[in-house]
Scaffold this motif. Sequence first.
Motif, short mmCIF file in Angstrom:
data_model
loop_
_atom_site.label_atom_id
_atom_site.label_comp_id
_atom_site.label_asym_id
_atom_site.label_seq_id
_atom_site.Cartn_x
_atom_site.Cartn_y
_atom_site.Cartn_z
N UNK A 375 -14.44 17.80 1.68
CA UNK A 375 -13.01 18.06 1.83
C UNK A 375 -12.67 19.43 1.25
N UNK A 376 -11.78 20.15 1.93
CA UNK A 376 -11.33 21.43 1.38
C UNK A 376 -10.51 21.22 0.12
N UNK A 377 -10.62 22.15 -0.81
CA UNK A 377 -9.83 22.11 -2.03
C UNK A 377 -9.16 23.47 -2.20
N UNK A 378 -8.15 23.50 -3.02
CA UNK A 378 -7.46 24.76 -3.34
C UNK A 378 -7.25 24.76 -4.84
N UNK A 379 -8.21 25.31 -5.55
CA UNK A 379 -8.17 25.21 -7.00
C UNK A 379 -8.83 26.42 -7.65
N UNK A 380 -8.39 26.71 -8.85
CA UNK A 380 -8.99 27.79 -9.61
C UNK A 380 -9.97 27.33 -10.65
N UNK A 381 -10.10 26.00 -10.83
CA UNK A 381 -10.99 25.48 -11.87
C UNK A 381 -11.62 24.17 -11.45
N UNK A 382 -12.87 23.97 -11.86
CA UNK A 382 -13.62 22.76 -11.53
C UNK A 382 -14.37 22.28 -12.78
N UNK A 383 -14.71 21.00 -12.77
CA UNK A 383 -15.37 20.38 -13.93
C UNK A 383 -16.63 19.66 -13.50
N UNK A 384 -17.65 19.69 -14.36
CA UNK A 384 -18.88 18.93 -14.15
C UNK A 384 -19.14 18.08 -15.39
#
Length: 403
Positions: A375-384
């Motif tokens: 799915x497309x996302x629109x974000x400036x930050x991601x977490x693992x």
Amino acid sequence: MNRVVVTGMGAVSACGLGVPALWSGAVNGDSGVRPVDFPAIENQRVGTAASLSDQTLSDLSEALKHRMRDPVAVYAVTAAEQAVAQAGLGEGDFGDACGVVVGSGFGGAKTLDDNYFTFAVDRKMRLDPMAVPKIMMNASASWVSMEFGATGPIYTPSTACSSGSQAIGLAYQMLKSGAMQRCLAGGSEACLVGGVFRVWELLRVMTADKNRPFSKDRNGMTLGEGAGILVMETLESARARGAEILCEVVGYGTNSDAGDLLRPDPQRASACMTLALQDAGLDPSAVGYVNAHGTGTVANDVTEVGALRAVFGDTLDGVEVSSTKPIHGHALGAAGAIEAVVTIKALRHQMAPPTINFNEVDPKVNLDPVANTARPIDTGAVMSNSLAFGGINASLIFARFDG
């Protein structure tokens, strides 16, 4: 405090050699899980794993002949070579200014397994004289250091499934504090050997079917192997070299449960994510994608989603959550590093990779984990996230570099 950026990435996985192969598998839902057979295991109950393909093993065949390296070190060095090449590092960029932090859960598992089998079953006293340096947990980090002449600090976190994430987090903290200018950080694992596979069978946590994280019919995890390595630098170092910056590392949190050795604690997992957000100075709403630990065991997925809801809100609105372990397997000490690579690629491509094999929402979990299609996302930050045996949690946050 220094800002910390990523300038290179490398990977060895069941999807193939290199980050492009890993990302292609993850985003397109092309699993690297394949049949495996261990002749030493009578009545093998689980018949699949995310093992390296015949093509990948062929490509690594010369490197795997190295007299002093177990496959775990070969995978680490191979991934590091890829990362260094992408970062554009040259001979003068290592030395005391560059450290190495490479985690592993089992170390030289093949060497250990081969020698124990020869000694205990064949009753031979002539074993591999290089067994000790090949087995030792720090061998991968040491070989990476020697390969490039990186004479800065070396560390080897061995914290089960959090090893790779803690390696990246530790490198981030040292770079941030000014202890070094750049670091080769990640994790490596080469655990798909008879003895290791059998003891995982005995834990009854592996699926004999398909790995289905968060799905109502989930029934266990799938083992994997490989390596993920990042070139991490201070922003000043990267700018001085004119390096392309892939992303910024902005947050890291780690803690322990001090509870059950095998069952994660949702309150401690949520506290770990909160630590990472606080370190990044971000509100949870700033994170648009979470690469979950997502093993696919019955209990773990309920616990993890409970922790996510405590951090992001009951509905998890605005954040996509997925597990990519059905693609590259649960690579134990390398899992957090491989998943960090996938998470960074998700940020750069603004695409959340899918949780494949998902069949039905479990009312106990009540989560649609980017089911089966990206799915497309629109974000400036991601977490693992990594939630390891031993009650060791680690969360990493990566952000788009804004200059």
